[in-house]
Design a protein around this motif. Sequence first.
Motif, PDB file in Angstrom:
ATOM      1  N   TYR A  96       0.844  -1.194   0.000  1.00 45.76           N
ATOM      2  CA  TYR A  96       0.000   0.000   0.000  1.00 45.76           C
ATOM      3  C   TYR A  96       0.880   1.245   0.000  1.00 45.76           C
ATOM      4  N   PRO A 123      -8.234   0.784  -1.503  1.00 48.03           N
ATOM      5  CA  PRO A 123      -8.605   1.004  -0.104  1.00 48.03           C
ATOM      6  C   PRO A 123      -7.409   1.550   0.668  1.00 48.03           C
ATOM      7  N   LEU A 124      -7.061   2.760   0.364  1.00 50.73           N
ATOM      8  CA  LEU A 124      -5.854   3.385   0.904  1.00 50.73           C
ATOM      9  C   LEU A 124      -6.238   4.292   2.080  1.00 50.73           C
ATOM     10  N   THR A 125      -5.731   3.955   3.234  1.00 52.16           N
ATOM     11  CA  THR A 125      -6.140   4.676   4.447  1.00 52.16           C
ATOM     12  C   THR A 125      -5.467   6.036   4.541  1.00 52.16           C
ATOM     13  N   ARG A 130       0.828  10.092   5.867  1.00 47.53           N
ATOM     14  CA  ARG A 130       0.585  10.098   4.416  1.00 47.53           C
ATOM     15  C   ARG A 130       0.032  11.443   3.960  1.00 47.53           C
ATOM     16  N   GLY A 289       1.468  -1.701   5.454  1.00 49.60           N
ATOM     17  CA  GLY A 289       0.210  -0.960   5.362  1.00 49.60           C
ATOM     18  C   GLY A 289       0.036  -0.035   6.543  1.00 49.60           C
ATOM     19  N   SER A 290      -1.084   0.683   6.518  1.00 51.03           N
ATOM     20  CA  SER A 290      -1.326   1.675   7.569  1.00 51.03           C
ATOM     21  C   SER A 290      -1.687   1.015   8.900  1.00 51.03           C
ATOM     22  N   THR A 291      -2.241  -0.200   8.860  1.00 52.97           N
ATOM     23  CA  THR A 291      -2.620  -0.868  10.106  1.00 52.97           C
ATOM     24  C   THR A 291      -1.365  -1.206  10.911  1.00 52.97           C
ATOM     25  N   GLU A 339      -8.765  -3.999   8.456  1.00 56.58           N
ATOM     26  CA  GLU A 339      -9.822  -2.993   8.418  1.00 56.58           C
ATOM     27  C   GLU A 339     -11.175  -3.626   8.183  1.00 56.58           C
ATOM     28  N   TYR A 365     -10.884   5.739   3.882  1.00 56.55           N
ATOM     29  CA  TYR A 365     -10.139   5.466   2.645  1.00 56.55           C
ATOM     30  C   TYR A 365     -10.279   6.678   1.728  1.00 56.55           C
TER      31      TYR A 365
END
Length: 480
Positions: A96, A123-125, A130, A289-291, A339, A365
Motif C-alpha cells: 500500500y 482502499p488506501l487509508t 501520508r 500498510g497503515s494498520t 480494516e 479510505y
Amino acid sequence: MRNGMKLLLSVTVLLSFTTTRTGAVEDHDIPRELMQGREKRQLSEQTLIVTTIMQSPFIMAKPTGGLEGFCIDLLQLFAERFKFRYEIKLVKDGFYGSKLENGRWTGMLGELMSEEADIAIAPLTITREREKAFGFTRPFMSVGISILMRKDFNSQGANLFHFLSPFSVDTWLGLFIAYVLTCFCLFLAARLSPNEWSEPEVENSRFSLLDSFWFGVGALTLQGVGPHPRAVSTRVIGTIWWLFVIIFLVAYITFFAASLSSEPQRPLIKSFNDLAKQREIEYGTVYGGSTFAFFKHSKIPAYAKIYETMNSRSDSVLVRTMAEGVQRVLGSNYALIGESSTIDLAVAEHCNLMRVSDFAAVRGYGIATRLGDPLRDNLTLAIMELEESGSLQQLKAKYWKSSCSDENAAEWSPLKLNQIGGTFLFLAIGLSLGLIIACIELAIKSRKKADQDKSCCNIFTEELNLRFKERSEANKKTNA
Ligand code: ASP
C-alpha cells in the motif's frame, strides 16, 4: 536557473495552498457550469495513470480478464464525470505504501512520488504521515481496525452446563413448578375419584405421592411408567401432562440444536486487550500498510504490545495481502488484524468467521494524488456528489453482500417463559378439569350410596374424610 526553480516551486506551493484552502468556499460560490468548465480544462482528454492493488472487493480480477470491483466502478464514474481516460497499473512491489527510514515511500504511494502514476485508487487509508506527503481526497469509506477470527477459536471451550442453555432460568423454574403441581393434582384426583380408588376402606390408593411424582418423571423422559391412571379425571390430568411435556421436549431439542450452531455468547477474545494478553492464538496484519504503522506508532500499552509481538515474529505472522490473511485464519490458529471493510466481507463470505466487536481506530479510505495536484479537489467534489446522491451507498451494497443464511446471522437467545406461557395455561386448565371431574366422580358415587338415613352430602363428606384423614385407620382395618 536556481531562482527560476525557486519561483516555480513557490508558485506551485501557493497554488496548492489556494486550491486546498478555498475548495469548500468555491463549491458554494462558483456556478456549476463554470466548475464543469474548469474540470474539463484540467482533466478532459487526459490519460491518467492509475496505480492500484488487488484487494477484494475493491479491485478483483475478472474471470474473463481485466479488473472489476468497487474502486474500478468508482474510477469509471469519475472518468465519465470528468471525461478523462485512464490506464490501470497494479502496484509493482505489492504494498500500500509506507515511509522508509531513508524518507522514500514504498508501494502505491512510492509510485505516486516517483511520478510513475497520477493517482492511487484503492482502499488506501488516510493517515497523518501520508496526508503530509500526498493529497488525499475526502474519504469515500469509513473503516475501523478490528480482528478477524474463526468462531470456533473464539468460544469458551466446553461448558459443562450448556445443556441447560436452551431455556431461560424462569422457564426452567416454571417447568419445575408445573411438574410439582401436576403430580400433586394427580395424587389428589386419584384420592378423590372412586373410579381410581374404589375401596378406600380396604385398600391403599394406587397413587401415593411418590407414585404420582414417578408418573410425572416417566412422562418427562417419554418412558410411560406405571401405575397408569384408570379414572377419567386422572386420565385427563395424565394426558394434559403428556401433551405439555411433548411441547417442551420439542422446544428443548430445537433450541438446543440452535444454541450449538449459534455464535458463542461469551467470546474469549472480545477486544485488542484480550488479544494482547493471550499466547495461544497467533496474530498479524498486512505488512507495509497503515494498520501495521498504526500499531507501530501507538502509545497505548496493549497496542504497543501487539506491535512488539507482530514485529518480533514478523516473518511468520505478517501477510502480504488481506486475502492471504483470510486464508490463514480459515486454515490455522491465527487471527488477522485489519480494516472492517475487508473483515466484514470475509465474514459475509465465510460463515465460520467472525469480527471481534472492538475497534482500535476509525479511519477513512481516500484517493491519493501528488501533493498540490488540483485533481484532488475535483475528485473530492465528485465523491461528495456521489455521497449525496446515494450512489456510493448503492455501490457498497453491490459488493458487500452476505452469503450466510439469516438463521446464522440472527442472534440466538434461550426460550423465555412468555414465549411458551400458553402451554402453562393449557396445563392449568387440564389440571383444574381433572380435579373437577374427580369431584364429580365422587359426587356420583355419593349419590348412588345415598339413602333415607344419609344424604348425598353426608356421604360425600364421609368419603372425603375417609380418603384424606382416616387412611391410617383404614389401613389398620385392612391389616387386621
Ligand atoms: N488500507 C491499508 C493501507 O492503506 C491496508 C492495511 O494496512 O490494512 O495501508
